[in-house]
Design an enzyme around this catalytic site. Sequence first.
Site, short mmCIF file in Angstrom:
data_model
loop_
_atom_site.label_atom_id
_atom_site.label_comp_id
_atom_site.label_asym_id
_atom_site.label_seq_id
_atom_site.Cartn_x
_atom_site.Cartn_y
_atom_site.Cartn_z
N HIS A 1 12.21 -32.23 -6.85
CA HIS A 1 11.92 -31.03 -7.64
C HIS A 1 10.54 -30.45 -7.36
O HIS A 1 10.20 -29.39 -7.89
CB HIS A 1 12.07 -31.34 -9.13
CG HIS A 1 13.49 -31.54 -9.54
ND1 HIS A 1 14.30 -30.52 -9.96
CD2 HIS A 1 14.28 -32.65 -9.52
CE1 HIS A 1 15.51 -30.97 -10.22
NE2 HIS A 1 15.52 -32.28 -9.97
N LYS B 1 16.93 -27.74 -4.10
CA LYS B 1 16.18 -27.15 -5.23
C LYS B 1 15.41 -25.92 -4.71
O LYS B 1 16.01 -24.90 -4.48
CB LYS B 1 15.25 -28.17 -5.87
CG LYS B 1 15.79 -29.59 -5.98
CD LYS B 1 16.92 -29.78 -6.90
CE LYS B 1 17.24 -31.24 -7.13
NZ LYS B 1 18.62 -31.62 -7.04
N SER C 1 13.27 -35.21 -13.25
CA SER C 1 14.24 -34.13 -13.35
C SER C 1 14.75 -33.89 -14.76
O SER C 1 15.27 -32.81 -15.04
CB SER C 1 15.42 -34.39 -12.42
OG SER C 1 16.00 -35.64 -12.71
C1 LIG Z 1 14.92 -36.61 -8.54
C2 LIG Z 1 16.16 -36.32 -7.74
N1 LIG Z 1 16.35 -36.97 -6.57
C3 LIG Z 1 17.44 -36.74 -5.83
C4 LIG Z 1 18.39 -35.81 -6.20
C5 LIG Z 1 19.60 -35.59 -5.35
O1 LIG Z 1 19.52 -34.37 -4.73
P1 LIG Z 1 20.75 -33.45 -4.29
O2 LIG Z 1 21.22 -32.73 -5.52
O3 LIG Z 1 20.12 -32.56 -3.30
O4 LIG Z 1 21.81 -34.33 -3.74
C6 LIG Z 1 18.22 -35.10 -7.39
C7 LIG Z 1 19.23 -34.11 -7.81
O5 LIG Z 1 19.18 -33.47 -8.80
C8 LIG Z 1 17.07 -35.36 -8.18
O6 LIG Z 1 16.87 -34.71 -9.33
#
Ligand SMILES: Cc1ncc(COP(=O)(O)O)c(C=O)c1O
Length: 418
Positions: A231, A262, A203
Site C-alpha cells: 500500500h 494498488k 492494510s
Molecule cells: C499488505 C498486502 N500485501 C499483499 C497483498 C496482495 O496483493 P494483491 O492484491 O496485489 O494480490 C495485499 C492485498 O491487498 C496487501 O494488502
Amino acid sequence: MSDNPADLSLGYFLAGEGNDPLSAPPSFTRWMQAGAWAVELYEPEMLASADARTAITYDGKPQSVINLCSYNYLGLANHPEVIAAAHDALTTHGLGACGSPMLSGMTDLHRELERKLAQFLGREDAMLFNSGFGGALGTISGLLRKSDVAVLDNRSHLSLRDGATLSRCRSEKFEHNDPVSLAASLGRNQGRRQLVVIEGIYSMDGDFGNLEALIDVADAHGASVFIDEAHSILGCGEHGRGAAEKFGVEDRVRLTYGTFSKAFGALGGFVAGSRETLQYLRFYSHPYVYSCALPPVMAAGILQALEIAIREPELRARLWENADYFHAQLRTLGIDTGTSTTYVMPLVIGDRERMYRLGHELRARGLWVAPVDYPAVPQDRICFRACVTALHTRTDLDEALNIIEDTLVPTARIAQSA
Ligand SMILES: Cc1ncc(COP(=O)(O)O)c(C=O)c1O
C-alpha cells in the site's frame, strides 16, 4: 455453537462437516442465507472504471457512487497514457503470456519492466509475479527454510503468513508495531536464521509500520527484515519508493516487495534486490516457476504507470492533501479512525449489525466504502474501510463527508449514549 446468526463469524465454519469435502457445511449455507442482506454488500459489481466516482450495481440497479473503495491511489488505473500503452501492447503481444516466466512467458516488456523497476528502486534486479499475493507468498516461502523462523507482526497480511506456513518454518508473532514484543520474540529463537516481516502501511488499520524502531531491534538480534510495501509503493516517500524511503531505511533492508494492484492501478507483484538473491528465488518461488507470467498488456501498462508516477510527483502530493483533509474532517465529525495516519482509513463502527445496516444506507445514498468484519478486525473494531485517492476532488470528499455526517454520526451518538 450459538443458533443466533449474529453471534457467528467466518471463524466458526473451519471444521469439516459431513463426509464430502466438496460440499459446503450446511450450517455455513444456513448462516449465509440468514445473513443474505449483509452478504449483499460483498463482491459488489462495478460497472465502470475505478475512478473517484463510478457506478456499481445496488439493489438490482445501477447506482452512481463516490468511490472510497478502490486502491487506485494515484489514479493510474484509468490514466489515458496507461490505457494507450496497454492497448498498443495488446496489438503487438496479444492477451496472455501463455507460459511461466521460466519457460515461455517472459517478453521484452517484462524484461524492460524488471530493469526499470530495479533502476527506480536502486536495486540490482527485480522479478515480477502475476499477483501481489503470489509475490509475497512466493518470496517468503522461496527464501525461508524449515529450520528458519518468520517473525511476523500480528496484523500481517495473509499472503505473508501463508508464505511462512508454506515454507514450514517456525512462525512467531509479535504485538503490532511493538519493538519490545519483537525483541522478546527474537530472543526466544536466538541462534537461528530469523526474518522479521513487517508492512509499510497496514492494510486494515492504515497506520505506518514502526520501521526504524523495529529494524533497530532486528539488527540488534542479527535478524533480516522484509517490508511489504503493497500500500505504500508510489504513494510514500519523496520519490514514491515507499515507506522505507519515507522513513530513511532503504539501505537497511535488502529487498523491496510491493504490488502493482494498488497505486500502480494494475495487477501483479514484484520483489527487487541483489542479483544473486533473486536468481536463487527465481528457481525456488512456486508462484513464479509454476504459474503463468503477467499478461504483457499489464507489463506495458505498469511501465507507463511507473513513468507517470516518476514524472508527476504532484499526484502523490494531491493524494496526501486529500488524505489529510479527509482525516481532519472525520476528526471534526467525531469518527473513530483508529491509528490511521494515511490514505487508508478505518471508520470504526464496532457493532456488526449496525455496520451492515449503515453499509446499505451508505450505498443507497451513493457512498461506496468496504465493510470489514471480524475476524479481519477484532469484534469491537468492526468498521468500514475508506481509501482516499489523488483523483478525488474537494467536492467528492465534501459530498462523502455530508453522507457520513447524515448516517454514521447520528448512530455513533446513539451508541455512545446507550
Ligand atoms: C499488505 C498486502 N500485501 C499483499 C497483498 C496482495 O496483493 P494483491 O492484491 O496485489 O494480490 C495485499 C492485498 O491487498 C496487501 O494488502
